[in-house]
Design a protein around this motif. Structure first.
Motif, PDB file in Angstrom:
ATOM      1  N   ALA A  43       0.619  -0.991  -0.413  1.00  0.00           N
ATOM      2  CA  ALA A  43       0.360  -0.171  -0.101  1.00  0.00           C
ATOM      3  C   ALA A  43       0.868   1.183   0.534  1.00  0.00           C
ATOM      4  N   TYR A  44       2.151   1.673   0.897  1.00  0.00           N
ATOM      5  CA  TYR A  44       2.940   2.519   0.582  1.00  0.00           C
ATOM      6  C   TYR A  44       3.105   2.298  -0.787  1.00  0.00           C
ATOM      7  N   ILE A  45       4.021   1.986  -0.853  1.00  0.00           N
ATOM      8  CA  ILE A  45       4.456   1.518  -2.638  1.00  0.00           C
ATOM      9  C   ILE A  45       3.792   1.936  -3.163  1.00  0.00           C
ATOM     10  N   SER A  46       2.036   1.812  -3.125  1.00  0.00           N
ATOM     11  CA  SER A  46       1.248   2.764  -4.247  1.00  0.00           C
ATOM     12  C   SER A  46       1.074   3.984  -4.206  1.00  0.00           C
ATOM     13  N   PHE A  47       1.489   5.380  -2.817  1.00  0.00           N
ATOM     14  CA  PHE A  47       2.168   6.213  -3.121  1.00  0.00           C
ATOM     15  C   PHE A  47       3.258   6.747  -3.397  1.00  0.00           C
ATOM     16  N   THR A  48       4.452   5.437  -3.886  1.00  0.00           N
ATOM     17  CA  THR A  48       5.769   6.585  -4.532  1.00  0.00           C
ATOM     18  C   THR A  48       5.634   6.437  -5.740  1.00  0.00           C
ATOM     19  N   PRO A  49       6.425   6.948  -6.291  1.00  0.00           N
ATOM     20  CA  PRO A  49       6.764   6.845  -7.818  1.00  0.00           C
ATOM     21  C   PRO A  49       7.951   5.765  -8.422  1.00  0.00           C
ATOM     22  N   SER A  50       7.687   4.520  -7.822  1.00  0.00           N
ATOM     23  CA  SER A  50       7.976   3.167  -7.764  1.00  0.00           C
ATOM     24  C   SER A  50       8.114   2.975  -9.878  1.00  0.00           C
ATOM     25  N   GLY A  51       8.975   2.510  -9.786  1.00  0.00           N
ATOM     26  CA  GLY A  51       8.678   1.998 -11.455  1.00  0.00           C
ATOM     27  C   GLY A  51       9.383   0.335 -11.460  1.00  0.00           C
ATOM     28  N   VAL A  52      11.180   0.062 -11.875  1.00  0.00           N
ATOM     29  CA  VAL A  52      10.979  -1.516 -12.173  1.00  0.00           C
ATOM     30  C   VAL A  52      11.178  -1.687 -10.200  1.00  0.00           C
ATOM     31  N   MET A  53      11.636  -0.842  -9.958  1.00  0.00           N
ATOM     32  CA  MET A  53      12.535  -0.882  -8.591  1.00  0.00           C
ATOM     33  C   MET A  53      11.838  -0.687  -7.120  1.00  0.00           C
ATOM     34  N   PRO A  54      11.674  -0.813  -6.019  1.00  0.00           N
ATOM     35  CA  PRO A  54      10.747   0.129  -5.412  1.00  0.00           C
ATOM     36  C   PRO A  54      11.553   1.537  -4.945  1.00  0.00           C
ATOM     37  N   VAL A  55      11.225   2.090  -4.570  1.00  0.00           N
ATOM     38  CA  VAL A  55      11.381   3.625  -3.723  1.00  0.00           C
ATOM     39  C   VAL A  55      10.225   4.153  -3.420  1.00  0.00           C
ATOM     40  N   TYR A  56      10.597   4.571  -2.134  1.00  0.00           N
ATOM     41  CA  TYR A  56      10.477   5.128  -0.938  1.00  0.00           C
ATOM     42  C   TYR A  56      10.170   6.486  -0.666  1.00  0.00           C
ATOM     43  N   ASP A  57      10.192   7.490  -1.758  1.00  0.00           N
ATOM     44  CA  ASP A  57       9.486   9.012  -1.701  1.00  0.00           C
ATOM     45  C   ASP A  57       8.001   8.866  -2.040  1.00  0.00           C
TER      46      ASP A  57
END
Lengths: 299, 276
Positions: A43-57
């Motif tokens: 759910a948190y990842i859905s609020f981030t600009p993650s593409g190939v890899m998860p990022v946490y901004d």
């Protein structure tokens, strides 16, 4: 144990009383962490600009906007809606008819019941594979009918993007209606014989007895069957993969295969996470109130 | 009405029930029949298929080409391993909840069971990433761990419902006779719990055996069980039907046999104990 009065402190008694908490807590923590912990991560990842890899901004709802701007997502939702409503309705209709049939004191009932239940014991992968053959226009039903003399018989749903979704319904109904039958049969068996006798004495026809007496008694069974089938439908992934692979094109995509495709094939982790979050919210809305009321009642 | 039926009506109903049973079983039966045919015969018309030559050829080809026994062994290790570990962890917990229920027991059960309802795709990405970082992708250990965790709630729930049925009076009688906690568990409860534990074992082996979501996504070649084996045969379009049928037959044979003995447990487990 818990109810025996404890007059004086002893380590053994103390341990005995605390034991349940000691053995249950780690398990409880573990299962919650691995499911709800990871769901929270998704759910948190859905609020981030993650593409190939998860990022946490944190970036807000951008991924949800992209998700709802993706035509393929609408196809997946529409398919889920068509699939689950037909799958649930047909499985239940067949299930209740089979249950009433078996309730007529047929011979070798145990054997028949096992055969009805067999599809449920198979993996969705096997179901998909078997039906792929049955529904293949060049090999299965269509060919059989044509060779039997019906030259114009056409049954090409599997390769037709408008109808492919219904092949999933056929396979899933085959797999689950025996299971619905088992649920209803158990419900029918719990109906008091006296009530049925009284109805017969009052001159009620069998049809009327079923529709106005037996089925209303079975209402709780209907509810639990709907819930169980609904959660199977929302989770359906393996069947789609095995039977249609989401195709033709993405005509039979479901939210689960959509999520998979976006996370692993199209490297759009954020959109995938957003779609997973939408699914989870739907399931929670259906399942939690039900489970809660069930447990209040039975356990 | 429903319960008292005339002999003639009973015969008709039995006949209808058998026809339906045959229709339901037909796809499975047909798969088994096709598996004994050559590729050439398998795509002939259904009526010709029945009269053509029977052979074990497809089975040999399947074994030779994709090593059925390795996949079979992976399935055995994964399903039995995950179930046995889950049982070892779950028995004490289910025990405690059934015999020493606290105020929160129902809530704890509810929460654990609710995890089973969640769609697995929601946790796939984090588990996949974790597996990759820990080198667990395509290993049997990794799959055993995941399936164990995923089935744990059902195992606990099933055991709980079985243990609940053991009458409390027996325990009290044993305690009156001066049985200690350990002898109470060993000599009084265990014999009564064995059938429930066996049913739970059976059901969960079947569930783990059929499990396709995790096995497809977390394995490639080494640790792939039978579900992945069938999926591999089913993807290439072409004249694979005899071999695909042989592969499917091999994969479902253990389940058809196990399922024969465990249909009651199957229903009970799949309905979370709602039907007994």
């Amino acid at each position: 144990m818990a109810r025996s009065p404890i007059s004086q402190f002893s380590p053994a008694r103390w341990l005995e009383r605390r034991l349940p908490v000691i053995v249950v807590s780690p398990l409880f923590a573990l299962s919650l962490f691995f499911v709800y912990g990871f769901i929270a991560w998704t759910a948190y990842i859905s609020f981030t600009p993650s593409g190939v890899m998860p990022v946490y901004d944190f970036q807000g709802l951008a991924q949800y906007e992209r998700l709802w701007a993706t035509p393929r997502w609408y196809v997946a939702i529409k398919n889920l809606f068509i699939f689950s409503s037909l799958f649930i309705a047909i499985s239940m209709a067949i299930g209740i008819l089979l249950a009433i049939l078996l309730d007529q004191r047929v011979r070798a009932e145990g054997l028949i019941r096992t055969v009805y239940l067999y599809p449920m014991a198979l993996s969705f992968i096997v179901t998909g594979t078997v039906w792929k053959w049955m529904l293949n226009p060049g090999l299965g039903l269509q060919r059989l009918m044509r060779e039997a003399g019906f030259e114009n018989f056409t049954f090409d749903w599997l390769v037709n993007s408008h109808y492919a979704i219904y092949t999933l319904v056929i396979a899933a109904v085959w797999q689950s209606s025996g299971y619905a039958m088992a649920l209803f049969l158990a419900g029918l068996r719990s109906v008091d014989d006296e009530i049925l006798k009284a109805a017969a004495v009052d001159g009620s026809s069998p049809w009327k007895t079923y529709t106005s007496i037996v089925l209303p008694i079975l209402r709780p069974v209907f509810l639990s069957t709907v819930i169980i089938l609904a959660h199977l439908a929302i989770k359906s992934f393996d069947l789609v993969v095995a039977l249609t692979g989401g195709g033709p094109g993405y005509a039979t995509d479901m939210p689960a295969t959509f999520m998979y495709a976006f996370a692993f094939q199209r490297s759009e982790l954020g959109v995938a996470a957003a779609s997973a979050t939408m699914m989870l919210m739907t399931i929670i809305a259906i399942i939690v109130p039900y489970l809660y009321s069930e447990l209040r009642k039975t356990a | 009405m429903a319960r008292k039926v005339s002999t003639r009506r009973k015969a008709i109903m039995t006949a209808i029930a058998w026809v339906i049973a045959f229709l339901i079983f037909f796809p499975i039966l047909w798969t088994i029949i096709l598996s004994f045919k050559s590729e050439g015969d398998a795509i002939k018309s259904p009526l010709q298929v029945l009269t053509s030559h029977w052979s074990f050829e497809s089975y040999f080809v399947v074994q030779e080409r994709s090593d059925y026994f390795r996949h079979f062994w992976n399935s055995v290790v994964i399903s039995l391993g995950s179930t046995l570990i889950a049982l070892v962890i779950a028995i004490p917990a289910a025990w405690a909840m059934a015999f020493v229920p606290g105020k929160r027991t129902k809530d704890v059960l509810m929460w654990m069971l609710s995890t089973k309802m969640m769609p697995a795709v929601g946790v796939l990405v984090p588990i996949y990433l974790m597996f990759r970082d820990w080198g667990l992708l395509d290993t049997r250990i990794g799959l055993v761990a995941v399936l164990c965790l995923m089935n744990l709630p059902i195992v606990i729930w099933m055991l709980y419902t079985y243990f609940k049925e053991i009458p409390n009076d027996i325990l009290e009688a044993a305690r009156m006779d001066g049985a200690t906690l350990s002898s109470e568990i060993l000599y009084v409860l265990t014999p009564m719990a064995v059938p429930g534990i066996a049913s739970t074992l059976l059901l969960n082996v079947i569930l783990a055996w059929n499990e396709a979501f995790w096995t497809l996504n977390l394995t490639a070649a080494k640790a792939a069980p039978l579900t992945a084996f069938i999926a591999a045969y089913s993807s290439p379009e072409g004249l694979f039907y005899a071999k695909l049928s042989a592969a499917s037959t091999l994969a479902i044979a253990p389940i058809l046999i196990l399922g024969w003995f465990s249909q009651k447990q199957l229903v009970r487990g799949l309905t979370f104990g709602a039907v007994k």
